[in-house]
Design a protein around this motif. Structure first.
Motif, PDB file in Angstrom:
ATOM      1  N   VAL A  28       0.839  -1.213   0.000  1.00 28.26           N
ATOM      2  CA  VAL A  28       0.000   0.000   0.000  1.00 28.26           C
ATOM      3  C   VAL A  28       0.866   1.252   0.000  1.00 28.26           C
ATOM      4  CG1 VAL A  28      -1.604   1.341   1.421  1.00 28.26           C
ATOM      5  CG2 VAL A  28      -2.032  -1.073   0.996  1.00 28.26           C
ATOM      6  N   LEU A  29       1.918   1.268   0.790  1.00 27.17           N
ATOM      7  CA  LEU A  29       2.808   2.433   0.808  1.00 27.17           C
ATOM      8  C   LEU A  29       3.500   2.631  -0.539  1.00 27.17           C
ATOM      9  CD1 LEU A  29       4.390   2.109   4.345  1.00 27.17           C
ATOM     10  CD2 LEU A  29       2.815   3.876   3.547  1.00 27.17           C
ATOM     11  N   ALA A  30       3.909   1.545  -1.180  1.00 29.54           N
ATOM     12  CA  ALA A  30       4.567   1.646  -2.485  1.00 29.54           C
ATOM     13  C   ALA A  30       3.596   2.170  -3.540  1.00 29.54           C
ATOM     14  CB  ALA A  30       5.128   0.291  -2.894  1.00 29.54           C
ATOM     15  N   LEU A  31       2.374   1.664  -3.548  1.00 31.59           N
ATOM     16  CA  LEU A  31       1.389   2.131  -4.524  1.00 31.59           C
ATOM     17  C   LEU A  31       1.021   3.593  -4.297  1.00 31.59           C
ATOM     18  CD1 LEU A  31      -0.980  -0.954  -4.811  1.00 31.59           C
ATOM     19  CD2 LEU A  31       0.640  -0.099  -6.503  1.00 31.59           C
ATOM     20  N   ALA A  32       0.880   3.992  -3.045  1.00 34.60           N
ATOM     21  CA  ALA A  32       0.553   5.390  -2.751  1.00 34.60           C
ATOM     22  C   ALA A  32       1.689   6.315  -3.177  1.00 34.60           C
ATOM     23  CB  ALA A  32       0.253   5.554  -1.263  1.00 34.60           C
ATOM     24  N   SER A  33       2.903   5.895  -2.944  1.00 34.47           N
ATOM     25  CA  SER A  33       4.053   6.697  -3.349  1.00 34.47           C
ATOM     26  C   SER A  33       4.131   6.816  -4.866  1.00 34.47           C
ATOM     27  CB  SER A  33       5.328   6.071  -2.798  1.00 34.47           C
ATOM     28  OG  SER A  33       6.449   6.782  -3.241  1.00 34.47           O
ATOM     29  N   ALA A  34       3.891   5.724  -5.573  1.00 36.17           N
ATOM     30  CA  ALA A  34       3.918   5.753  -7.038  1.00 36.17           C
ATOM     31  C   ALA A  34       2.803   6.629  -7.585  1.00 36.17           C
ATOM     32  CB  ALA A  34       3.800   4.338  -7.581  1.00 36.17           C
ATOM     33  N   ARG A  35       1.633   6.552  -6.990  1.00 38.10           N
ATOM     34  CA  ARG A  35       0.508   7.382  -7.439  1.00 38.10           C
ATOM     35  C   ARG A  35       0.805   8.858  -7.228  1.00 38.10           C
ATOM     36  NH1 ARG A  35      -4.546   7.402  -3.873  1.00 38.10           N
ATOM     37  NH2 ARG A  35      -3.081   8.733  -2.801  1.00 38.10           N
ATOM     38  N   ASN A  36       1.333   9.207  -6.071  1.00 34.32           N
ATOM     39  CA  ASN A  36       1.656  10.608  -5.805  1.00 34.32           C
ATOM     40  C   ASN A  36       2.732  11.122  -6.749  1.00 34.32           C
ATOM     41  OD1 ASN A  36      -0.208  10.866  -3.784  1.00 34.32           O
ATOM     42  ND2 ASN A  36       1.227  10.379  -2.162  1.00 34.32           N
ATOM     43  N   THR A  37       3.706  10.292  -7.059  1.00 33.64           N
ATOM     44  CA  THR A  37       4.746  10.693  -8.000  1.00 33.64           C
ATOM     45  C   THR A  37       4.173  10.932  -9.385  1.00 33.64           C
ATOM     46  OG1 THR A  37       6.383   9.440  -6.752  1.00 33.64           O
ATOM     47  CG2 THR A  37       6.947  10.004  -9.016  1.00 33.64           C
ATOM     48  N   ALA A  38       3.285  10.045  -9.826  1.00 35.86           N
ATOM     49  CA  ALA A  38       2.670  10.202 -11.149  1.00 35.86           C
ATOM     50  C   ALA A  38       1.807  11.458 -11.214  1.00 35.86           C
ATOM     51  CB  ALA A  38       1.841   8.969 -11.480  1.00 35.86           C
ATOM     52  N   ILE A  39       1.025  11.712 -10.184  1.00 41.59           N
ATOM     53  CA  ILE A  39       0.173  12.898 -10.170  1.00 41.59           C
ATOM     54  C   ILE A  39       1.023  14.154 -10.159  1.00 41.59           C
ATOM     55  CG2 ILE A  39      -1.478  14.193  -8.764  1.00 41.59           C
ATOM     56  CD1 ILE A  39      -2.709  11.497  -7.989  1.00 41.59           C
ATOM     57  N   PHE A  40       2.075  14.184  -9.363  1.00 42.44           N
ATOM     58  CA  PHE A  40       2.937  15.364  -9.348  1.00 42.44           C
ATOM     59  C   PHE A  40       3.593  15.580 -10.701  1.00 42.44           C
ATOM     60  CE2 PHE A  40       7.099  17.334  -8.949  1.00 42.44           C
ATOM     61  CZ  PHE A  40       6.719  18.563  -8.466  1.00 42.44           C
ATOM     62  N   SER A  41       4.005  14.503 -11.368  1.00 41.90           N
ATOM     63  CA  SER A  41       4.624  14.640 -12.686  1.00 41.90           C
ATOM     64  C   SER A  41       3.652  15.254 -13.682  1.00 41.90           C
ATOM     65  CB  SER A  41       5.101  13.287 -13.192  1.00 41.90           C
ATOM     66  OG  SER A  41       6.104  12.783 -12.356  1.00 41.90           O
ATOM     67  N   LEU A  42       2.403  14.821 -13.649  1.00 42.80           N
ATOM     68  CA  LEU A  42       1.399  15.394 -14.555  1.00 42.80           C
ATOM     69  C   LEU A  42       1.124  16.859 -14.236  1.00 42.80           C
ATOM     70  CD1 LEU A  42      -1.133  12.444 -14.776  1.00 42.80           C
ATOM     71  CD2 LEU A  42       0.443  13.235 -16.531  1.00 42.80           C
ATOM     72  N   VAL A  43       0.958  17.176 -12.965  1.00 40.48           N
ATOM     73  CA  VAL A  43       0.694  18.563 -12.581  1.00 40.48           C
ATOM     74  C   VAL A  43       1.889  19.444 -12.919  1.00 40.48           C
ATOM     75  CG1 VAL A  43       0.337  20.074 -10.582  1.00 40.48           C
ATOM     76  CG2 VAL A  43      -1.001  17.998 -10.826  1.00 40.48           C
ATOM     77  N   ASN A  44       3.081  18.950 -12.696  1.00 42.14           N
ATOM     78  CA  ASN A  44       4.279  19.718 -13.012  1.00 42.14           C
ATOM     79  C   ASN A  44       4.362  19.999 -14.510  1.00 42.14           C
ATOM     80  OD1 ASN A  44       6.768  20.998 -12.587  1.00 42.14           O
ATOM     81  ND2 ASN A  44       7.869  19.112 -13.001  1.00 42.14           N
ATOM     82  N   ALA A  45       4.094  18.983 -15.329  1.00 43.00           N
ATOM     83  CA  ALA A  45       4.194  19.158 -16.779  1.00 43.00           C
ATOM     84  C   ALA A  45       3.083  20.048 -17.317  1.00 43.00           C
ATOM     85  CB  ALA A  45       4.159  17.802 -17.467  1.00 43.00           C
ATOM     86  N   ALA A  46       1.875  19.949 -16.763  1.00 45.00           N
ATOM     87  CA  ALA A  46       0.738  20.670 -17.324  1.00 45.00           C
ATOM     88  C   ALA A  46       0.551  22.063 -16.733  1.00 45.00           C
ATOM     89  CB  ALA A  46      -0.532  19.857 -17.109  1.00 45.00           C
ATOM     90  N   LEU A  47       0.869  22.252 -15.469  1.00 46.66           N
ATOM     91  CA  LEU A  47       0.514  23.513 -14.818  1.00 46.66           C
ATOM     92  C   LEU A  47       1.696  24.330 -14.305  1.00 46.66           C
ATOM     93  CD1 LEU A  47      -2.502  22.232 -12.706  1.00 46.66           C
ATOM     94  CD2 LEU A  47      -2.562  23.365 -14.921  1.00 46.66           C
TER      95      LEU A  47
END
Length: 74
Positions: A28-47
């Motif tokens: 669960v911790l690994a999946l949450a960390s991966a999800r947060n990293t992916a979301i930050f990457s998208l927000v960083n690239a788009a906004l």
């Protein structure tokens, strides 16, 4: 400092007694960390990152909306 180390040792002993729970918690911790990293990457690239153009405020978007086709009999 000593109390913190005792708590850490107790936590490791408890996780060693129930390996299924430990594996689930780590997963669960690994999946949450991966999800947060992916979301930050998208927000960083788009906004957050500026556009790679000299004058991004002058960019415009053009599109054409075709007229609706009528299916009424003539």
């Amino acid at each position: 400092m000593l109390n913190w180390m005792a708590d850490l040792r107790y936590g490791f002993r408890a996780l060693r007694r129930s390996p299924g729970f430990a594996l689930g918690a780590i997963l669960v911790l690994a999946l949450a960390s991966a999800r947060n990293t992916a979301i930050f990457s998208l927000v960083n690239a788009a906004l957050l990152r500026p556009l790679p153009y000299e004058e991004p405020s002058r960019l415009v978007q053009l599109w054409h909306i075709p007229p609706a086709k009528s299916f009424l009999p003539v």
